[in-house]
Design an enzyme around this catalytic site. Structure first.
Site, PDB file in Angstrom:
ATOM      1  N   SER A 173      52.784  24.150  49.591  1.00  0.00           N
ATOM      2  CA  SER A 173      52.443  23.209  50.653  1.00  0.00           C
ATOM      3  C   SER A 173      51.782  23.971  51.796  1.00  0.00           C
ATOM      4  CB  SER A 173      53.710  22.527  51.180  1.00  0.00           C
ATOM      5  OG  SER A 173      53.445  21.802  52.366  1.00  0.00           O
ATOM      6  N   TYR A 223      61.878  23.106  55.114  1.00  0.00           N
ATOM      7  CA  TYR A 223      60.833  22.839  54.112  1.00  0.00           C
ATOM      8  C   TYR A 223      59.760  23.916  54.169  1.00  0.00           C
ATOM      9  CZ  TYR A 223      57.502  20.145  51.305  1.00  0.00           C
ATOM     10  OH  TYR A 223      56.633  19.722  50.329  1.00  0.00           O
TER      11      TYR A 223
END
Length: 260
Positions: free
Chosen positions: A150, A163
């Site tokens: 990501s 995250y």
């Protein structure tokens, strides 16, 4: 067929795709099957996964499409996946680690169970799947792993620190394994998406003001589609990408290059 066209096909290869029943994982499975690969699909929801398996088998009748329901945060389920593959005798040559999840929160608000759970889902499952796949991939001698990272593993975004930490770890795992496994004929790369239109992202993108902020930071001024991530994943699996390893390829509409 021109000899070079074979480099843009995956005929005779078998791909294990995790989190394959929805979103990016589903799009990756479709793309790989379209390029000739046989599929081994893994996801938690057995009923939905079986529906997806049947759908992909109809769409790509030349491909073998098999599925197993498993929770890859569970060590026993991870072992069960590879027992299944061993029983099938499938010559595994491609692994797409797509399983992931998040609980956005301020850093001080996470409970230990929440942040440990995110690490288990995003990092430890990918780490263990790579380790368990290694004996299969090394037999192929021209194998590939693609991890779904990501942009939050490269810069701050509003997904929460945990995250971002997990995706940065996935990126670093990719680099380390690329070097460690190069002599074994295993290439390891990752893709780093920005906002992609999936079931998980729709609630955030439904907020018109938030969507406008996202688009303001995206030079291409649009949200990405799962198929656009899948195309990058498929390329990294192809023989045509045979000299590419250790890369984290952003699929982000220019987000990481944004400046003022």
């Amino acid at each position: 067929m021109h000899p070079r066209l074979a480099s843009w096909r995956l005929d005779g290869q078998t791909a294990l795709v995790t989190g394959a029943s929805k979103g990016i994982g589903y799009a990756c499975a479709r793309e790989l099957a379209a390029l000739g690969a046989d599929l081994l699909l893994v996801a938690r929801d057995e009923i939905h996964l079986d529906h997806v398996r049947a759908e992909l088998a109809d769409e790509a009748p030349q491909a073998s499409v098999l599925a197993l329901a498993a929770d890859l945060t569970d060590p026993e389920d991870r072992l069960a996946v590879f027992d299944w593959i061993a029983d099938l005798g499938s010559p595994l040559s491609l692994l797409v680690n797509n399983v992931g999840g998040n609980v956005p929160a301020a850093t001080v608000d996470y409970s230990p169970e929440e942040y440990r759970g995110i690490f288990e889902t995003n990092v430890f499952s990918a780490f263990e799947m790579c380790r368990l796949a290694y004996p299969h991939l090394v037999q192929h001698g021209n194998a590939a792993v693609v991890n779904i990272g990501s942009v939050s593993g490269a810069v701050h975004v509003r997904t929460g620190s945990v995250y971002g930490m997990t995706k940065a770890a996935v990126h670093q795992l990719t680099r380390n394994l690329a070097v460690e496994w190069a002599e074994d004929g295993i290439r390891v790369n990752a893709v780093a998406p920005w906002y992609i239109r999936t079931q998980r992202s729709e609630p955030a993108l439904a907020d018109a003001d938030y969507l406008e902020e996202v688009l303001d930071h995206t030079p291409m001024r649009r949200i990405g589609e799962p198929e656009e991530v899948a195309a990058a994943v498929a390329f990294l699996c192809l023989p045509a990408a045979s000299y590419i390893t250790g890369e984290v390829v952003a699929v982000d509409g220019g987000f990481l290059r944004y400046g003022f």
